[in-house]
Design an enzyme around this catalytic site. Structure first.
Site, short mmCIF file in Angstrom:
data_model
loop_
_atom_site.label_atom_id
_atom_site.label_comp_id
_atom_site.label_asym_id
_atom_site.label_seq_id
_atom_site.Cartn_x
_atom_site.Cartn_y
_atom_site.Cartn_z
N CYS A 66 -8.62 6.85 -5.52
CA CYS A 66 -8.18 5.98 -4.45
C CYS A 66 -9.41 5.34 -3.80
CB CYS A 66 -7.39 6.77 -3.42
SG CYS A 66 -6.99 5.82 -1.92
N GLY A 101 2.63 11.89 -2.54
CA GLY A 101 3.48 11.54 -1.41
C GLY A 101 4.90 11.19 -1.83
N GLU A 156 0.85 -1.19 0.00
CA GLU A 156 0.00 0.00 0.00
C GLU A 156 0.89 1.24 0.00
OE1 GLU A 156 -1.63 3.35 1.15
OE2 GLU A 156 -0.82 2.28 2.89
N SER A 157 0.53 2.25 -0.80
CA SER A 157 1.46 3.32 -1.13
C SER A 157 1.80 4.23 0.07
CB SER A 157 0.93 4.17 -2.28
OG SER A 157 -0.31 4.76 -1.94
N LYS A 158 0.81 4.55 0.92
CA LYS A 158 1.15 5.41 2.06
C LYS A 158 2.10 4.69 3.01
CE LYS A 158 -0.55 8.40 5.72
NZ LYS A 158 -1.72 8.96 6.44
N HIS A 218 -4.09 1.70 -8.55
CA HIS A 218 -3.47 1.77 -9.88
C HIS A 218 -3.28 0.37 -10.49
CE1 HIS A 218 -2.27 5.32 -7.63
NE2 HIS A 218 -1.73 5.90 -8.67
N GLU A 219 -2.70 -0.53 -9.71
CA GLU A 219 -2.38 -1.87 -10.22
C GLU A 219 -3.64 -2.57 -10.71
OE1 GLU A 219 0.42 -1.10 -6.63
OE2 GLU A 219 -1.63 -0.63 -7.20
N ASP A 250 -6.57 9.98 -8.90
CA ASP A 250 -5.31 9.47 -9.43
C ASP A 250 -5.28 9.77 -10.92
OD1 ASP A 250 -4.43 8.31 -6.98
OD2 ASP A 250 -5.73 6.58 -7.32
#
Length: 284
Positions: free
Chosen positions: A191, A260, A85-87, A230-231, A198
């Site tokens: 998101c 971020g 997870e990006s965050k 995104h994926e 996004d």
């Protein structure tokens, strides 16, 4: 009742204490399988590929306490059981900022080991994460380039559907196959946790019956109100085009603008071939 960790359990959208001491425990893996199952993908997908990340806010301390900076290019194999997870990835990289490391190679190896463990979640590591650090003296060699291909955005179309609509896709099944590369800068999704937009560009390469370009552009735009990582958006695009247009070969590559200090650029392909260059677009 216990449950498998999902996006709602991640740090995304929550108030956060930003750690400045290295902590691999900040990484939050999310299983790929449930979202793939929602697309009808069971077991081995019909595609492979990678998620190409760029981290612009990487810093650590050298043994004397002097800050160091670098840009990191990270490759996460699409066959991994989990994404990060990006965050949580941002928080993890931020935790390097007050930690001393012997050199940049130690930082690179630490990132590679931690991410490889995270994306396989205790299972055998069948493909490691790739990590390349760009030193400051090499920053001016980092290229900027738009995705190559025929620009679909030139088409004057009417758009009224803003959730993924695979029925917009079609191809000329009764004509000779073609080989084309098509692009659009009009990709937008949201998101699934925070609702933040996004923004991205997408490139579709294929060999097969010619895809109706207006329908494809409307389909890309139909993601505009869709909530998905995104994926998963790229895998949904690949799956829908593969099923509806029936190409012999297909690859879908998206480059999303950063958030971020990170950009995420998924690539999915039906066939072996060179990985696309991880080169940022102007908006990234």
């Amino acid at each position: 009742m216990s449950h498998s960790p999902g996006a709602a359990d991640s740090p995304l959208g929550k108030s956060t204490v930003y750690a400045d001491q290295y902590d691999a425990g900040l990484l939050f893996p999310i299983a790929r399988a449930p979202q793939r199952a929602s697309m009808g993908i069971q077991g081995q997908p019909m595609f492979f590929g990678a998620d190409l990340w760029t981290a612009y806010e990487l810093s650590w301390l050298n043994p004397r306490g002097k800050p160091q900076v670098a840009i990191a290019h990270i490759m996460v194999p699409a066959e991994s059981t989990h994404i990060i997870e990006s965050k949580s990835f941002k928080l993890y990289l931020g935790s390097f900022s007050g930690t001393r490391f012997a050199d940049a190679d130690e930082v690179r190896q630490r990132i590679r080991q931690d991410l490889s463990a995270g994306i396989w979640q205790g299972g055998p590591v069948r493909a490691s994460v790739g990590v390349r650090l760009v030193a400051p003296e090499e920053f001016d060699q980092e290229p900027l380039q738009e995705l190559d291909g025929l620009n679909l955005d030139r088409l004057d179309i009417e758009c009224d559907r803003f959730e993924p609509a695979p029925d917009l896709l079609s191809s000329a099944q009764d004509e000779q196959p073609v080989e084309e590369t098509l692009t659009s800068r009009l990709l937008k999704s949201n998101c699934p946790v925070t609702g933040q937009p996004d923004w991205g560009s997408v490139q579709i390469r294929y060999i097969g019956p010619q895809i109706d370009q207006a329908g494809l552009l409307k389909y890309i735009i139909s993601f505009r109100g869709h909530d998905e990582f995104h994926e998963h958006c790229v895998e949904r695009m690949f799956t829908d085009i593969w099923a509806r247009c029936r190409p012999a070969k297909l690859s879908v590559y998206a480059r999303y603008t950063r958030r971020g200090g990170l950009d995420i650029n998924p690539w999915r392909t039906s066939h072996p071939g060179p990985m696309p260059l991880s080169v940022r677009t102007a908006r990234q």
